[in-house]
Structure formats: structure tokens, C-alpha cells
Design a protein around this motif. Structure first.
Motif, PDB file in Angstrom:
ATOM      1  N   GLN A   1       0.840  -1.187   0.000  1.00  0.00           N
ATOM      2  CA  GLN A   1       0.000   0.000   0.000  1.00  0.00           C
ATOM      3  C   GLN A   1       0.885   1.250   0.000  1.00  0.00           C
ATOM      4  OE1 GLN A   1      -2.660   1.592  -0.932  1.00  0.00           O
ATOM      5  NE2 GLN A   1      -4.085   0.616   0.525  1.00  0.00           N
ATOM      6  N   VAL A   2       0.420   2.294  -0.684  1.00  0.00           N
ATOM      7  CA  VAL A   2       1.102   3.575  -0.766  1.00  0.00           C
ATOM      8  C   VAL A   2       0.130   4.665  -0.343  1.00  0.00           C
ATOM      9  CG1 VAL A   2       2.198   5.264  -2.287  1.00  0.00           C
ATOM     10  CG2 VAL A   2       2.687   2.825  -2.560  1.00  0.00           C
ATOM     11  N   GLN A   3       0.607   5.592   0.481  1.00  0.00           N
ATOM     12  CA  GLN A   3      -0.192   6.736   0.902  1.00  0.00           C
ATOM     13  C   GLN A   3       0.414   8.020   0.354  1.00  0.00           C
ATOM     14  OE1 GLN A   3       1.053   4.554   3.641  1.00  0.00           O
ATOM     15  NE2 GLN A   3      -0.643   3.261   2.929  1.00  0.00           N
ATOM     16  N   LEU A   4      -0.449   8.934  -0.120  1.00  0.00           N
ATOM     17  CA  LEU A   4      -0.021  10.206  -0.678  1.00  0.00           C
ATOM     18  C   LEU A   4      -0.737  11.338   0.050  1.00  0.00           C
ATOM     19  CD1 LEU A   4      -0.308   9.308  -4.476  1.00  0.00           C
ATOM     20  CD2 LEU A   4       1.746   9.195  -3.051  1.00  0.00           C
ATOM     21  N   VAL A   5       0.009  12.367   0.446  1.00  0.00           N
ATOM     22  CA  VAL A   5      -0.559  13.512   1.142  1.00  0.00           C
ATOM     23  C   VAL A   5      -0.086  14.789   0.464  1.00  0.00           C
ATOM     24  CG1 VAL A   5      -0.774  14.755   3.316  1.00  0.00           C
ATOM     25  CG2 VAL A   5      -0.639  12.259   3.320  1.00  0.00           C
ATOM     26  N   GLU A   6      -1.035  15.561  -0.094  1.00  0.00           N
ATOM     27  CA  GLU A   6      -0.719  16.825  -0.739  1.00  0.00           C
ATOM     28  C   GLU A   6      -0.747  17.969   0.271  1.00  0.00           C
ATOM     29  OE1 GLU A   6      -3.414  14.592  -3.791  1.00  0.00           O
ATOM     30  OE2 GLU A   6      -3.356  14.919  -1.620  1.00  0.00           O
ATOM     31  N   SER A   7       0.026  19.020  -0.019  1.00  0.00           N
ATOM     32  CA  SER A   7       0.019  20.228   0.787  1.00  0.00           C
ATOM     33  C   SER A   7       0.518  21.393  -0.061  1.00  0.00           C
ATOM     34  CB  SER A   7       0.884  20.070   2.041  1.00  0.00           C
ATOM     35  OG  SER A   7       2.238  19.839   1.698  1.00  0.00           O
ATOM     36  N   GLY A   8       0.353  22.613   0.451  1.00  0.00           N
ATOM     37  CA  GLY A   8       0.863  23.793  -0.221  1.00  0.00           C
ATOM     38  C   GLY A   8      -0.165  24.630  -0.949  1.00  0.00           C
ATOM     39  N   GLY A   9      -1.404  24.173  -1.001  1.00  0.00           N
ATOM     40  CA  GLY A   9      -2.445  24.948  -1.648  1.00  0.00           C
ATOM     41  C   GLY A   9      -2.866  26.132  -0.801  1.00  0.00           C
ATOM     42  N   GLY A  10      -3.693  27.002  -1.392  1.00  0.00           N
ATOM     43  CA  GLY A  10      -4.173  28.167  -0.684  1.00  0.00           C
ATOM     44  C   GLY A  10      -4.691  29.220  -1.624  1.00  0.00           C
ATOM     45  N   LEU A  11      -4.862  30.437  -1.105  1.00  0.00           N
ATOM     46  CA  LEU A  11      -5.363  31.574  -1.866  1.00  0.00           C
ATOM     47  C   LEU A  11      -4.201  32.432  -2.340  1.00  0.00           C
ATOM     48  CD1 LEU A  11      -7.703  33.393  -2.839  1.00  0.00           C
ATOM     49  CD2 LEU A  11      -7.627  34.491  -0.585  1.00  0.00           C
ATOM     50  N   VAL A  12      -4.135  32.682  -3.654  1.00  0.00           N
ATOM     51  CA  VAL A  12      -3.090  33.523  -4.239  1.00  0.00           C
ATOM     52  C   VAL A  12      -3.717  34.504  -5.225  1.00  0.00           C
ATOM     53  CG1 VAL A  12      -1.254  31.822  -3.953  1.00  0.00           C
ATOM     54  CG2 VAL A  12      -2.614  31.844  -6.046  1.00  0.00           C
ATOM     55  N   GLN A  13      -3.033  35.626  -5.450  1.00  0.00           N
ATOM     56  CA  GLN A  13      -3.499  36.622  -6.403  1.00  0.00           C
ATOM     57  C   GLN A  13      -3.108  36.239  -7.826  1.00  0.00           C
ATOM     58  OE1 GLN A  13      -2.067  40.477  -5.267  1.00  0.00           O
ATOM     59  NE2 GLN A  13      -3.175  40.500  -3.325  1.00  0.00           N
ATOM     60  N   LEU A  20       3.311  23.232  -4.737  1.00  0.00           N
ATOM     61  CA  LEU A  20       2.587  22.135  -4.130  1.00  0.00           C
ATOM     62  C   LEU A  20       3.536  20.992  -3.814  1.00  0.00           C
ATOM     63  CD1 LEU A  20      -0.530  22.037  -6.486  1.00  0.00           C
ATOM     64  CD2 LEU A  20      -0.158  23.435  -4.437  1.00  0.00           C
ATOM     65  N   SER A  21       3.266  20.276  -2.727  1.00  0.00           N
ATOM     66  CA  SER A  21       4.085  19.145  -2.312  1.00  0.00           C
ATOM     67  C   SER A  21       3.231  17.898  -2.185  1.00  0.00           C
ATOM     68  CB  SER A  21       4.767  19.425  -0.969  1.00  0.00           C
ATOM     69  OG  SER A  21       5.615  20.548  -1.045  1.00  0.00           O
ATOM     70  N   CYS A  22       3.830  16.746  -2.467  1.00  0.00           N
ATOM     71  CA  CYS A  22       3.178  15.454  -2.308  1.00  0.00           C
ATOM     72  C   CYS A  22       4.154  14.514  -1.619  1.00  0.00           C
ATOM     73  CB  CYS A  22       2.745  14.885  -3.660  1.00  0.00           C
ATOM     74  SG  CYS A  22       2.077  13.205  -3.574  1.00  0.00           S
ATOM     75  N   ALA A  23       3.848  14.146  -0.388  1.00  0.00           N
ATOM     76  CA  ALA A  23       4.690  13.242   0.390  1.00  0.00           C
ATOM     77  C   ALA A  23       4.150  11.818   0.292  1.00  0.00           C
ATOM     78  CB  ALA A  23       4.745  13.687   1.844  1.00  0.00           C
ATOM     79  N   ALA A  24       5.010  10.873  -0.074  1.00  0.00           N
ATOM     80  CA  ALA A  24       4.630   9.474  -0.228  1.00  0.00           C
ATOM     81  C   ALA A  24       5.170   8.639   0.925  1.00  0.00           C
ATOM     82  CB  ALA A  24       5.143   8.921  -1.553  1.00  0.00           C
ATOM     83  N   SER A  25       4.384   7.659   1.345  1.00  0.00           N
ATOM     84  CA  SER A  25       4.805   6.735   2.388  1.00  0.00           C
ATOM     85  C   SER A  25       4.260   5.346   2.086  1.00  0.00           C
ATOM     86  CB  SER A  25       4.343   7.202   3.770  1.00  0.00           C
ATOM     87  OG  SER A  25       2.927   7.283   3.833  1.00  0.00           O
ATOM     88  N   GLY A  26       4.746   4.338   2.811  1.00  0.00           N
ATOM     89  CA  GLY A  26       4.359   2.966   2.565  1.00  0.00           C
ATOM     90  C   GLY A  26       5.387   2.266   1.699  1.00  0.00           C
ATOM     91  N   ASN A  27       4.918   1.484   0.725  1.00  0.00           N
ATOM     92  CA  ASN A  27       5.799   0.745  -0.175  1.00  0.00           C
ATOM     93  C   ASN A  27       6.275   1.657  -1.302  1.00  0.00           C
ATOM     94  OD1 ASN A  27       7.234  -1.351  -1.306  1.00  0.00           O
ATOM     95  ND2 ASN A  27       5.463  -2.270  -2.313  1.00  0.00           N
ATOM     96  N   ILE A  28       7.052   2.672  -0.930  1.00  0.00           N
ATOM     97  CA  ILE A  28       7.416   3.725  -1.878  1.00  0.00           C
ATOM     98  C   ILE A  28       8.373   3.245  -2.958  1.00  0.00           C
ATOM     99  CG2 ILE A  28       6.984   5.582  -0.251  1.00  0.00           C
ATOM    100  CD1 ILE A  28       9.986   5.642   0.324  1.00  0.00           C
ATOM    101  N   PHE A  29       9.131   2.209  -2.703  1.00  0.00           N
ATOM    102  CA  PHE A  29      10.101   1.747  -3.697  1.00  0.00           C
ATOM    103  C   PHE A  29       9.458   0.990  -4.845  1.00  0.00           C
ATOM    104  CE2 PHE A  29      12.774   2.334   0.089  1.00  0.00           C
ATOM    105  CZ  PHE A  29      13.747   3.160  -0.452  1.00  0.00           C
ATOM    106  N   SER A  30       8.170   0.728  -4.762  1.00  0.00           N
ATOM    107  CA  SER A  30       7.441   0.141  -5.880  1.00  0.00           C
ATOM    108  C   SER A  30       6.966   1.198  -6.870  1.00  0.00           C
ATOM    109  CB  SER A  30       6.236  -0.662  -5.379  1.00  0.00           C
ATOM    110  OG  SER A  30       5.236   0.191  -4.850  1.00  0.00           O
TER     111      SER A  30
END
Length: 117
Positions: A1-13, A20-30
Motif C-alpha cells: 500500500q502507498v499513501q499520498l498527502v498533498e500540501s501547499g495549496g491556498g489563496l493567491v493573487q 505544491l508538495s506530495c509526500a509518499a509513504s508505505g511501499n514507496i520503492f514500488s
């Protein structure tokens, strides 16, 4: 199993930038390919960019001149740098990963990007 978590969004002009960032965890080498997609209200999900473990990139024509996808394998993180943002870029941005062994497709829960004055 692989988990993905996005971050860095928001309000911009309009004309602003966002990373934006995406952090992966779990069986990442697959995982050998990761990418970014977005979906605006009432519209289908749109492909933006992909990157392989070796650093090969592919961009959609709509963003290739003002976006950069990158990958930090040591941190198990993929980034999307977006410049010259427009109100039309407003959407939920999703991270995607594909397993080279099982061919499974994984998605994060998304991060909201709003471009407005």
C-alpha cells in the motif's frame, strides 16, 4: 500500500506563484512514476505533469511554460511549482502514483488552489 498527502495549496493573487508538495509513504520503492492532476467544479479531472524516478518529465500543453515538476527521492516527495497563476487555475490539485510491480494507481485527497483578487 502507498499513501499520498498533498500540501501547499491556498489563496493567491493572479500572477502569483505556488509550490505544491506530495509526500509518499508505505511501499514507496514500488513507485516509478508520479504526477499531478487537477479538477475544477463541474469539470473532469485534468492531467498536468508526470515525473519518473530518473527525472524524466512530461507536461500538459496548458501548463508546460509556467510549471515545473520535480522530485526529491531522499525525502519521498514530489513538487509542482506553478507561476503566473490565473483565475482559471482554481481547482483541487491531486497527486498520483503508479506502482511498477502491481500496476496499482494511488491518489491523494487533494489540496485546494484558489486564484483570486
Amino acid at each position: 500500500q502507498v499513501q499520498l498527502v498533498e500540501s501547499g495549496g491556498g489563496l493567491v493573487q493572479p500572477g502569483g506563484s505556488l509550490r505544491l508538495s506530495c509526500a509518499a509513504s508505505g511501499n514507496i520503492f514500488s513507485i516509478n512514476v508520479m504526477g499531478w492532476y487537477r479538477q475544477a467544479p463541474g469539470k473532469q479531472r485534468e492531467f498536468l505533469a508526470t515525473i519518473t524516478t530518473g527525472g524524466t518529465t512530461i507536461y500538459a500543453n496548458s501548463v508546460k511554460d509556467r510549471s515545473t515538476i520535480s522530485r526529491d527521492n531522499a525525502k519521498n516527495t514530489v513538487y509542482l511549482q506553478m507561476d503566473s497563476l490565473k483565475p482559471e487555475d482554481t481547482a483541487v490539485y491531486y497527486c498520483n502514483a503508479v506502482s511498477g510491480s502491481s500496476r496499482a494507481n494511488y491518489w491523494g485527497q487533494g489540496t485546494q488552489v484558489t486564484v483570486s483578487s
